[in-house]
Design an enzyme around this catalytic site. Sequence first.
Site, PDB file in Angstrom:
ATOM      1  N   GLU A   1      -2.665  -1.721  -3.175  1.00  0.00           N
ATOM      2  CA  GLU A   1      -3.327  -0.742  -2.545  1.00  0.00           C
ATOM      3  C   GLU A   1      -3.112   0.191  -2.521  1.00  0.00           C
ATOM      4  O   GLU A   1      -2.272   0.686  -2.229  1.00  0.00           O
ATOM      5  CB  GLU A   1      -3.696  -0.988  -1.139  1.00  0.00           C
TER       6      GLU A   1
ATOM      7  N   HIS B   1       0.722  -1.304   0.266  1.00  0.00           N
ATOM      8  CA  HIS B   1       0.400   0.056  -0.093  1.00  0.00           C
ATOM      9  C   HIS B   1       0.853   1.251   0.231  1.00  0.00           C
ATOM     10  O   HIS B   1       1.255   1.682   0.764  1.00  0.00           O
ATOM     11  CB  HIS B   1      -1.102   0.289   1.268  1.00  0.00           C
TER      12      HIS B   1
ATOM     13  N   HIS C   1      -7.944  -5.802   6.943  1.00  0.00           N
ATOM     14  CA  HIS C   1      -8.118  -4.573   8.703  1.00  0.00           C
ATOM     15  C   HIS C   1      -8.406  -5.219  10.031  1.00  0.00           C
ATOM     16  O   HIS C   1      -8.783  -5.984   9.698  1.00  0.00           O
ATOM     17  CB  HIS C   1      -8.988  -3.399   8.670  1.00  0.00           C
TER      18      HIS C   1
HETATM   19  N1  PXP Z   1      -6.751  -3.317   3.543  1.00  0.00           N
HETATM   20  C1  PXP Z   1      -5.947  -2.573   3.723  1.00  0.00           C
HETATM   21  C2  PXP Z   1      -6.806  -1.100   2.485  1.00  0.00           C
HETATM   22  C3  PXP Z   1      -5.482  -1.666   4.477  1.00  0.00           C
HETATM   23  O1  PXP Z   1      -4.833  -0.099   4.109  1.00  0.00           O
HETATM   24  C4  PXP Z   1      -4.367  -2.551   5.069  1.00  0.00           C
HETATM   25  C5  PXP Z   1      -3.682  -1.667   5.956  1.00  0.00           C
HETATM   26  O2  PXP Z   1      -1.726  -1.425   4.525  1.00  0.00           O
HETATM   27  C6  PXP Z   1      -4.997  -3.329   5.496  1.00  0.00           C
HETATM   28  C7  PXP Z   1      -5.937  -4.130   4.614  1.00  0.00           C
HETATM   29  C8  PXP Z   1      -4.944  -4.481   5.958  1.00  0.00           C
HETATM   30  O3  PXP Z   1      -4.398  -4.243   7.390  1.00  0.00           O
HETATM   31  P1  PXP Z   1      -3.404  -4.875   9.105  1.00  0.00           P
HETATM   32  O4  PXP Z   1      -2.266  -3.621   9.044  1.00  0.00           O
HETATM   33  O5  PXP Z   1      -4.705  -3.984   9.906  1.00  0.00           O
HETATM   34  O6  PXP Z   1      -3.558  -5.854   9.007  1.00  0.00           O
END
Ligand code: PXP
Length: 237
Positions: free
Chosen positions: A70, A43, A190
């Site tokens: 992402e 990301h 997330h």
């Molecule tokens: N999905 C998105 C769109 C995110 O921005 C993130 C964090 O960068 C994640 C998934 C993964 O989240 P986590 O780091 O809490 O596992």
Amino acid sequence: MTKLSVNINKVALIRNSRGGNLPDLVQVAMDCEEYGAQGITVHPRPDQRHVRYDDVPQLKAVVKTEFNVEGNPTPDFMKLVLENKPHQATLVPDAPGVLTSDQGWDTVAHASFLKEVVSALKAAGIRVSLFVDAEERWVEGAKAVGADRVEFYTGGFANDFYKKKEKSAESHHRCAILASQIGIGINAGHDLNLENLRYYKENVPGLLEVSIGHALISDSLYFGLGNTIQMYLRQLR
Ligand code: PXP
């Protein structure tokens, strides 16, 4: 089967804190795959405090599983993605300086913009997923703008899991049923972790992929990256 895509932003954050190349992000990505990860997620944020834009072509060159990029579809992000053609682009409505993504698209209000970016990415052969809160109207909106998948934001679920577990995945379950009826795939991400992942998977039929970064990289401090990836994969079986 639900694929595990490891988000390696936190690894880049450690590297960037010293300015050199330790840990080596490209090597970590290859190792995650070797240890069983079925995808690599990055990301790159506008301030490039984690994964940088110039990491993307290097990762694209080595990732053999599924490469998922992402971000907010700004002109810079679109250029990056169209030039590097990952397997999947996950579009996220992040404000530039946000600590982490904490809400999904209003796929109705932003329909014309989303239609445009989704079709540009799909024309380049890139699968498109839209990050949304688990609400029926956002899933229907994502389908209407031509997205292949939605990624459910699971931050709220993860909070509720410890407070009112039996209700925590209800809206995700409902939206998963709707998604399968209207023909759009489901990813999620997330705050998923070793405690809540199995419950989430069991309650969200048709879950195709989870992307996990923060908890997985934190767990690997204790268990090692290889063991940790196996532990997450076990939760998905
Ligand atoms: N999905 C998105 C769109 C995110 O921005 C993130 C964090 O960068 C994640 C998934 C993964 O989240 P986590 O780091 O809490 O596992």
